[in-house]
Design an enzyme around this catalytic site. Sequence first.
Site, PDB file in Angstrom:
ATOM      1  N   LYS A  14       0.825  -1.224   0.000  1.00 34.78           N
ATOM      2  CA  LYS A  14       0.000   0.000   0.000  1.00 34.78           C
ATOM      3  C   LYS A  14       0.852   1.263   0.000  1.00 34.78           C
ATOM      4  O   LYS A  14       0.476   2.259  -0.624  1.00 34.78           O
ATOM      5  CB  LYS A  14      -1.072   0.012   1.096  1.00 34.78           C
ATOM      6  CG  LYS A  14      -0.604  -0.209   2.489  1.00 34.78           C
ATOM      7  CD  LYS A  14      -1.799  -0.322   3.437  1.00 34.78           C
ATOM      8  CE  LYS A  14      -1.385  -0.900   4.764  1.00 34.78           C
ATOM      9  NZ  LYS A  14      -0.162  -0.381   5.384  1.00 34.78           N
ATOM     10  N   ARG A  90      -7.501   1.347  10.839  1.00 37.36           N
ATOM     11  CA  ARG A  90      -7.071  -0.038  11.017  1.00 37.36           C
ATOM     12  C   ARG A  90      -7.988  -0.790  11.983  1.00 37.36           C
ATOM     13  O   ARG A  90      -7.746  -1.948  12.282  1.00 37.36           O
ATOM     14  CB  ARG A  90      -5.644  -0.072  11.550  1.00 37.36           C
ATOM     15  CG  ARG A  90      -4.618  -0.385  10.458  1.00 37.36           C
ATOM     16  CD  ARG A  90      -3.230  -0.344  11.056  1.00 37.36           C
ATOM     17  NE  ARG A  90      -2.303  -1.181  10.381  1.00 37.36           N
ATOM     18  CZ  ARG A  90      -1.249  -0.719   9.696  1.00 37.36           C
ATOM     19  NH1 ARG A  90      -1.045   0.560   9.549  1.00 37.36           N
ATOM     20  NH2 ARG A  90      -0.407  -1.556   9.149  1.00 37.36           N
ATOM     21  N   ARG A 125      11.754  -6.927   2.326  1.00 40.36           N
ATOM     22  CA  ARG A 125      11.560  -5.484   2.133  1.00 40.36           C
ATOM     23  C   ARG A 125      12.753  -4.648   2.598  1.00 40.36           C
ATOM     24  O   ARG A 125      13.301  -4.855   3.670  1.00 40.36           O
ATOM     25  CB  ARG A 125      10.299  -5.047   2.885  1.00 40.36           C
ATOM     26  CG  ARG A 125      10.000  -3.571   2.740  1.00 40.36           C
ATOM     27  CD  ARG A 125       8.573  -3.251   2.955  1.00 40.36           C
ATOM     28  NE  ARG A 125       8.092  -3.535   4.301  1.00 40.36           N
ATOM     29  CZ  ARG A 125       6.833  -3.366   4.678  1.00 40.36           C
ATOM     30  NH1 ARG A 125       5.938  -2.933   3.812  1.00 40.36           N
ATOM     31  NH2 ARG A 125       6.462  -3.646   5.908  1.00 40.36           N
ATOM     32  N   ARG A 160      13.080  -2.610   8.054  1.00 35.62           N
ATOM     33  CA  ARG A 160      12.289  -2.082   9.170  1.00 35.62           C
ATOM     34  C   ARG A 160      12.402  -3.006  10.366  1.00 35.62           C
ATOM     35  O   ARG A 160      12.485  -4.222  10.218  1.00 35.62           O
ATOM     36  CB  ARG A 160      10.813  -1.974   8.744  1.00 35.62           C
ATOM     37  CG  ARG A 160      10.505  -0.677   8.049  1.00 35.62           C
ATOM     38  CD  ARG A 160       9.132  -0.665   7.461  1.00 35.62           C
ATOM     39  NE  ARG A 160       8.075  -1.162   8.346  1.00 35.62           N
ATOM     40  CZ  ARG A 160       6.794  -1.063   8.058  1.00 35.62           C
ATOM     41  NH1 ARG A 160       6.406  -0.482   6.947  1.00 35.62           N
ATOM     42  NH2 ARG A 160       5.890  -1.532   8.876  1.00 35.62           N
ATOM     43  N   ARG A 171       1.460  -9.234  13.309  1.00 38.65           N
ATOM     44  CA  ARG A 171       0.800  -8.146  12.562  1.00 38.65           C
ATOM     45  C   ARG A 171      -0.320  -8.700  11.683  1.00 38.65           C
ATOM     46  O   ARG A 171      -1.377  -8.082  11.532  1.00 38.65           O
ATOM     47  CB  ARG A 171       1.814  -7.399  11.689  1.00 38.65           C
ATOM     48  CG  ARG A 171       2.735  -6.525  12.518  1.00 38.65           C
ATOM     49  CD  ARG A 171       3.941  -6.105  11.745  1.00 38.65           C
ATOM     50  NE  ARG A 171       3.641  -5.153  10.695  1.00 38.65           N
ATOM     51  CZ  ARG A 171       4.445  -4.937   9.647  1.00 38.65           C
ATOM     52  NH1 ARG A 171       5.553  -5.617   9.513  1.00 38.65           N
ATOM     53  NH2 ARG A 171       4.120  -4.042   8.761  1.00 38.65           N
TER      54      ARG A 171
HETATM   55  P1  AMP Z   1       2.714   0.261   8.644  1.00 37.76           P
HETATM   56  O1  AMP Z   1       3.896   1.115   8.330  1.00 37.76           O
HETATM   57  O2  AMP Z   1       1.455   0.793   8.046  1.00 37.76           O
HETATM   58  O3  AMP Z   1       2.952  -1.190   8.300  1.00 37.76           O
HETATM   59  O4  AMP Z   1       2.500   0.325  10.251  1.00 37.76           O
HETATM   60  C1  AMP Z   1       3.509  -0.141  11.122  1.00 37.76           C
HETATM   61  C2  AMP Z   1       2.968  -0.278  12.539  1.00 37.76           C
HETATM   62  O5  AMP Z   1       2.524   0.994  13.017  1.00 37.76           O
HETATM   63  C3  AMP Z   1       1.750  -1.184  12.691  1.00 37.76           C
HETATM   64  O6  AMP Z   1       2.106  -2.562  12.802  1.00 37.76           O
HETATM   65  C4  AMP Z   1       1.141  -0.639  13.997  1.00 37.76           C
HETATM   66  O7  AMP Z   1       1.874  -1.084  15.132  1.00 37.76           O
HETATM   67  C5  AMP Z   1       1.380   0.851  13.850  1.00 37.76           C
HETATM   68  N1  AMP Z   1       0.229   1.520  13.172  1.00 37.76           N
HETATM   69  C6  AMP Z   1       0.204   2.036  11.919  1.00 37.76           C
HETATM   70  N2  AMP Z   1      -1.014   2.548  11.629  1.00 37.76           N
HETATM   71  C7  AMP Z   1      -1.770   2.371  12.746  1.00 37.76           C
HETATM   72  C8  AMP Z   1      -3.124   2.661  13.082  1.00 37.76           C
HETATM   73  N3  AMP Z   1      -3.966   3.255  12.226  1.00 37.76           N
HETATM   74  N4  AMP Z   1      -3.556   2.328  14.323  1.00 37.76           N
HETATM   75  C9  AMP Z   1      -2.750   1.745  15.227  1.00 37.76           C
HETATM   76  N5  AMP Z   1      -1.462   1.417  14.963  1.00 37.76           N
HETATM   77  C10 AMP Z   1      -0.973   1.717  13.733  1.00 37.76           C
END
Ligand code: AMP
Length: 215
Positions: A14, A90, A125, A160, A171
């Site tokens: 995404k 989310r 990644r 990451r 996750r």
């Molecule tokens: P991402 O970069 O989108 O994969 O997000 C990495 C991590 O950030 C996720 O596994 C969550 O721990 C946290 N995170 C990102 N977006 C949200 C959200 N909308 N609500 C809660 N935690 C989030």
Amino acid sequence: MKNLILIAPPGAGKGTQAKMLCKEFNMIHISIGDLLRLEIEKQNDLSNFLKDKMKTGSLVEDTIIFKIIEERLNELDIKEKGFILDGFPRNLNQAIKLDDLSDNEYIVIYLDVSKEVLEKRILGRLTCSNCGNVFNENIESLKPKKTNICDNCNFRLEKRLDDTKETFEDRYNTYIKETQPVLEFYKSKGNLYNVNSLDKDKIFNDIVNILRGNV
Ligand code: AMP
């Protein structure tokens, strides 16, 4: 142009799509994960809390997320250009909150990818520490030209902290439990579109067609 929400399990691409679409439509990319990682770099009490939380693969508390998203949605560039949301909402609570925060109309795209493919992608990644471009050492078409160096700006590529096998499982489970119900929420509103492909250009073209109203 309507605003766009991208919903997908971890590793579905995404972030990559959001960047390509923002370039195409001159919109603003809001990645909650990136905003949280910026908070972590500040190295204060909240940083340590966020770092530990994100390493476990669970969601950060809504109160923290609402503060971050509310501030960002109120900035002028968003009001002028519109947004592509990557990583929000989310859970159901966040979806309801978004309706309060933004009176604009939006389209919701769901990127449908199998768990096996997601795991392979997550484990390969690599992200540029400077420009944020994303590469993948497990996918031929996404490999950087030079090992661990960004094709775009020559900075070092990094993994990451949460891209490990253990955190991926957590996750993914969080996604199934918390995020999947959000799809039902948008389905019942009638603004949800499924995009189902492994090819990044095909996914991009499918989303462009949806946004231009050609579907
Ligand atoms: P991402 O970069 O989108 O994969 O997000 C990495 C991590 O950030 C996720 O596994 C969550 O721990 C946290 N995170 C990102 N977006 C949200 C959200 N909308 N609500 C809660 N935690 C989030």
